[in-house]
Scaffold this active site. Sequence first.
Site, PDB file in Angstrom:
ATOM      1  N   ASP A 122      66.802  38.966  57.744  1.00 27.01           N
ATOM      2  CA  ASP A 122      67.159  38.306  59.002  1.00 27.01           C
ATOM      3  C   ASP A 122      67.703  39.300  60.032  1.00 27.01           C
ATOM      4  O   ASP A 122      67.470  39.139  61.230  1.00 27.01           O
ATOM      5  CB  ASP A 122      68.213  37.222  58.704  1.00 27.01           C
ATOM      6  CG  ASP A 122      68.606  36.432  59.938  1.00 27.01           C
ATOM      7  OD1 ASP A 122      67.699  35.953  60.638  1.00 27.01           O
ATOM      8  OD2 ASP A 122      69.821  36.294  60.215  1.00 27.01           O
ATOM      9  N   HIS A 172      67.011  44.008  63.726  1.00 21.76           N
ATOM     10  CA  HIS A 172      68.017  44.429  64.708  1.00 21.76           C
ATOM     11  C   HIS A 172      68.687  45.762  64.341  1.00 21.76           C
ATOM     12  O   HIS A 172      68.807  46.654  65.174  1.00 21.76           O
ATOM     13  CB  HIS A 172      69.110  43.360  64.862  1.00 21.76           C
ATOM     14  CG  HIS A 172      68.586  41.994  65.191  1.00 21.76           C
ATOM     15  ND1 HIS A 172      67.492  41.791  65.991  1.00 21.76           N
ATOM     16  CD2 HIS A 172      69.011  40.751  64.842  1.00 21.76           C
ATOM     17  CE1 HIS A 172      67.276  40.490  66.116  1.00 21.76           C
ATOM     18  NE2 HIS A 172      68.171  39.843  65.416  1.00 21.76           N
ATOM     19  N   LYS A 188      77.469  37.759  57.667  1.00 24.44           N
ATOM     20  CA  LYS A 188      77.980  36.516  58.253  1.00 24.44           C
ATOM     21  C   LYS A 188      79.388  36.296  57.700  1.00 24.44           C
ATOM     22  O   LYS A 188      79.726  36.772  56.620  1.00 24.44           O
ATOM     23  CB  LYS A 188      77.104  35.336  57.854  1.00 24.44           C
ATOM     24  CG  LYS A 188      75.639  35.524  58.266  1.00 24.44           C
ATOM     25  CD  LYS A 188      75.218  34.511  59.290  1.00 24.44           C
ATOM     26  CE  LYS A 188      73.765  34.689  59.694  1.00 24.44           C
ATOM     27  NZ  LYS A 188      73.589  34.840  61.138  1.00 24.44           N
ATOM     28  N   HIS A 227      65.354  40.601  70.017  1.00 23.00           N
ATOM     29  CA  HIS A 227      66.146  40.432  71.231  1.00 23.00           C
ATOM     30  C   HIS A 227      67.223  41.506  71.394  1.00 23.00           C
ATOM     31  O   HIS A 227      67.755  41.687  72.476  1.00 23.00           O
ATOM     32  CB  HIS A 227      66.720  39.012  71.355  1.00 23.00           C
ATOM     33  CG  HIS A 227      67.871  38.717  70.434  1.00 23.00           C
ATOM     34  ND1 HIS A 227      67.721  38.545  69.079  1.00 23.00           N
ATOM     35  CD2 HIS A 227      69.194  38.561  70.675  1.00 23.00           C
ATOM     36  CE1 HIS A 227      68.901  38.295  68.538  1.00 23.00           C
ATOM     37  NE2 HIS A 227      69.819  38.295  69.484  1.00 23.00           N
ATOM     38  N   ASP A 247      49.382  20.462  68.164  1.00 27.26           N
ATOM     39  CA  ASP A 247      49.676  20.828  66.781  1.00 27.26           C
ATOM     40  C   ASP A 247      48.647  21.896  66.406  1.00 27.26           C
ATOM     41  O   ASP A 247      47.435  21.650  66.523  1.00 27.26           O
ATOM     42  CB  ASP A 247      49.512  19.568  65.907  1.00 27.26           C
ATOM     43  CG  ASP A 247      49.740  19.859  64.435  1.00 27.26           C
ATOM     44  OD1 ASP A 247      49.726  21.050  64.049  1.00 27.26           O
ATOM     45  OD2 ASP A 247      49.923  18.890  63.676  1.00 27.26           O
ATOM     46  N   GLU A 305      79.175  39.252  62.207  1.00 29.08           N
ATOM     47  CA  GLU A 305      79.216  37.928  62.825  1.00 29.08           C
ATOM     48  C   GLU A 305      80.291  37.092  62.132  1.00 29.08           C
ATOM     49  O   GLU A 305      80.532  37.261  60.931  1.00 29.08           O
ATOM     50  CB  GLU A 305      77.877  37.221  62.632  1.00 29.08           C
ATOM     51  CG  GLU A 305      76.714  37.917  63.284  1.00 29.08           C
ATOM     52  CD  GLU A 305      75.452  37.088  63.159  1.00 29.08           C
ATOM     53  OE1 GLU A 305      75.140  36.364  64.105  1.00 29.08           O
ATOM     54  OE2 GLU A 305      74.796  37.143  62.106  1.00 29.08           O
ATOM     55  N   ARG A 315      55.053  19.825  68.858  1.00 38.00           N
ATOM     56  CA  ARG A 315      54.371  18.661  68.270  1.00 38.00           C
ATOM     57  C   ARG A 315      54.957  17.344  68.782  1.00 38.00           C
ATOM     58  O   ARG A 315      54.348  16.295  68.629  1.00 38.00           O
ATOM     59  CB  ARG A 315      54.455  18.732  66.750  1.00 38.00           C
ATOM     60  CG  ARG A 315      53.427  19.721  66.189  1.00 38.00           C
ATOM     61  CD  ARG A 315      53.462  19.758  64.700  1.00 38.00           C
ATOM     62  NE  ARG A 315      54.825  20.012  64.242  1.00 38.00           N
ATOM     63  CZ  ARG A 315      55.170  20.126  62.969  1.00 38.00           C
ATOM     64  NH1 ARG A 315      54.278  20.011  62.033  1.00 38.00           N
ATOM     65  NH2 ARG A 315      56.414  20.359  62.639  1.00 38.00           N
ATOM     66  N   LYS A 355      60.522  37.137  66.093  1.00 40.67           N
ATOM     67  CA  LYS A 355      60.772  37.540  64.722  1.00 40.67           C
ATOM     68  C   LYS A 355      61.071  36.301  63.872  1.00 40.67           C
ATOM     69  O   LYS A 355      61.473  35.299  64.481  1.00 40.67           O
ATOM     70  CB  LYS A 355      61.953  38.528  64.645  1.00 40.67           C
ATOM     71  CG  LYS A 355      63.330  37.861  64.858  1.00 40.67           C
ATOM     72  CD  LYS A 355      64.457  38.742  64.440  1.00 40.67           C
ATOM     73  CE  LYS A 355      65.081  38.356  63.147  1.00 40.67           C
ATOM     74  NZ  LYS A 355      66.005  37.219  63.164  1.00 40.67           N
ATOM     75  N   LYS A 408      69.167  43.541  75.033  1.00 41.28           N
ATOM     76  CA  LYS A 408      70.582  43.424  75.420  1.00 41.28           C
ATOM     77  C   LYS A 408      70.978  44.591  76.316  1.00 41.28           C
ATOM     78  O   LYS A 408      70.601  45.735  76.067  1.00 41.28           O
ATOM     79  CB  LYS A 408      71.479  43.430  74.164  1.00 41.28           C
ATOM     80  CG  LYS A 408      71.407  42.143  73.360  1.00 41.28           C
ATOM     81  CD  LYS A 408      72.293  42.238  72.127  1.00 41.28           C
ATOM     82  CE  LYS A 408      72.110  41.044  71.210  1.00 41.28           C
ATOM     83  NZ  LYS A 408      72.989  39.939  71.469  1.00 41.28           N
TER      84      LYS A 408
HETATM   85  C1  BG6 Z   1      69.097  36.411  64.958  1.00 42.15           C
HETATM   86  C2  BG6 Z   1      69.389  36.018  63.534  1.00 42.15           C
HETATM   87  O1  BG6 Z   1      67.936  37.197  65.030  1.00 42.15           O
HETATM   88  O2  BG6 Z   1      70.198  37.157  65.487  1.00 42.15           O
HETATM   89  C3  BG6 Z   1      70.695  35.237  63.449  1.00 42.15           C
HETATM   90  O3  BG6 Z   1      68.318  35.232  63.038  1.00 42.15           O
HETATM   91  C4  BG6 Z   1      71.821  35.994  64.108  1.00 42.15           C
HETATM   92  O4  BG6 Z   1      71.017  34.954  62.093  1.00 42.15           O
HETATM   93  C5  BG6 Z   1      71.424  36.433  65.508  1.00 42.15           C
HETATM   94  O5  BG6 Z   1      72.964  35.140  64.164  1.00 42.15           O
HETATM   95  C6  BG6 Z   1      72.477  37.363  66.110  1.00 42.15           C
HETATM   96  O6  BG6 Z   1      72.165  37.606  67.450  1.00 42.15           O
HETATM   97  P1  BG6 Z   1      73.303  37.889  68.521  1.00 42.15           P
HETATM   98  O7  BG6 Z   1      72.560  38.066  69.795  1.00 42.15           O
HETATM   99  O8  BG6 Z   1      74.211  36.689  68.522  1.00 42.15           O
HETATM  100  O9  BG6 Z   1      74.025  39.122  68.066  1.00 42.15           O
END
Ligand code: BG6
Length: 483
Positions: free
Chosen positions: A231, A236, A334, A174, A88, A212, A47, A144, A178
Amino acid sequence: MSRPMASMLVLFGATGDLAQRMLLPALYELQRDRLLPDGLRILASSRSDLDDAGFRALAAGSIERHGHPLDPAVLRALVDRIQYQPADSQDPASMAKLAAAARDRHDGDVVSHLSTAPRLYASICEALGQHGLGGSDSRVLLEKPIGHDLASAIAINDGVARVFDEERVFRVDHYPGKEGVQNLISLRFGNALFEPLWNARHVEQVQITVSETVGVEGRGDYYDHSGAMRDMLQNHLLQLLCLVAMEPPSQLEPSAVRNEKIKVLRSLRAIEGADAASHSVAGQYTAGAIDGRAVPGYREELGRDSRTETFVALRAHIDNWRWSGVPFYLRTGKRLPRRCTEIYLQFRAVPHSIFGGVETQPNALVIRLQPEERISLTLMSKTPGLDRQGLKLSQVSLDLDLHDAFEKVRRRSAYERLYLDALEGNGTLFVRRDETETAWQWVDGILHAWHQQGLAPKPYPAGTWGPSAAVTLTERHGHSWRE
Ligand code: BG6
C-alpha cells in the site's frame, strides 16, 4: 514533449471514495481559480444508476463535506461541465454508450481517469480502444495500486499497452504531486550547497519515514489484501527514495527525470533469503492510544484474524558509486504516534575533534514534507560562557518554515497539480511502467523471503513507533531512528 490540452475528462469510479474525497474537490479548487481549460467537459461514470442532476448533487455534497466551503457560482461553473453516464466495464453496451457520450462532447484530447479496481484497467482500456477513445488524441490516467505483485502489474500494463502507447499512460502516485515532494527536487537541484555533500563520502545514513495515525478506516477489505508494503512502500516510499537518491536529471522533463529514477530502483540491493530477518521488520498494531484516545487493534477493526503488516521498516542499500555503503532506512505504518512524512540525512562525524573530550553530534538535514513543510539543518555551536572548564558545544538548528516563508501563497493539493499536468499531457510527475515493475520486483523479493522464512508481523501497541525489532534494525549498526 507536451501534448495538446485535453477537452474531455472521463472519470471512471466517479462515485467512489477517492473521487469523492480527493478528485472532485481538486477539480472544484481548479475551477475556483479558473485553471481548468475553458472548453473542458467532464463525463463522470460509475455503475450507480444516477442521472446528471443526481450526480451533480452528490458531487456538491462531497466537495463540501471534504472541507471546501461552497461558492455557488464556482459550483455552478463546475457542475455545468459535468455529465453523468452509468457504465459497467463488463457490459459492452453500457461502455459503448459511455464512449458515444464522450465522443459527442469533445473536440480535443480525451483523458480517461480510471479510479476503479485495478483488475478492471485492462478491460476498460480495451473498451476505450474499441470505441475510438484509445487513439493518438487520448491518454489514460491510472490510480495505484498497479497490481498486487510483479506478475499482476505486468498483466495490467500489457493490457493497457495494447491500447495506449506508454507516453500516453499516466500512472498516478499522489506523493510526487505534493508540494513538499517537489520542493525536495528544488532543494536538491536549485542549490549548489548540497550536491557536493550528497553522497557516501559525507552522508552516514538516510531515513525516510511516512507515519500515519489513522488505522484502516473502513478500507479493511482492500488493506488486508495489501498491507503496508504494497500500500505504501512499493509506491510512495520508493518514489521518495528515488528523488532523494537519483543523479541530477539534465532537465525537469518526463524522460530525463524518470531515466534517473529507474537507475535508483535498479540499483536497490535485493533483500532475500536470510537477509530478510536482518534487513526488514513487519509489524501489526494492537489496541493502544493515539493522542490520549483509546483505539482498537488491527484485528479488532478488521473483525477477524490476520497476518497482514500495518508497519514495515527496511534497511535498504543502493549499490552504486554515490551511495555505496550508506544505509537507507525506510519505515511506514498506521497507528503510529504522529502523522509525519520526513527525510533525514545524517552527515558523517567530523574527521578529528579539536575539542578534547567534548562530544560533537553529526550534522543532519531534516526535510519535513507533511503535515507542515519545514527544512532544518542541525549544527554544533559554542554554548555561551567563559569556558573556564573548557569549551562547551551544543546542538542548534537552522530552521526554515516554508509555510511562514510563503504565507501568502495557497498550498495546492496533489491532485490539483496532477490533474493540470495530465490535462496538459506532462508526465514528469507520473510513474513510468519500468519504475512500477522494478519496484514490484524488489518488493516481491522481500515478501517472498518473509513467506519463505516464516516471518510474521510483530505486534506493536497503537500509538508507538512500531515493534521493538525496528529499533534493533538501526541500533545494530550504531544508528537510531529520528523521533
Ligand atoms: C494511500 C494509501 O495511497 O496513501 C493510504 O492507500 C494512505 O493507506 C495514504 O493512508 C496516505 O496519503 P497521504 O497523502 O495522507 O499521506
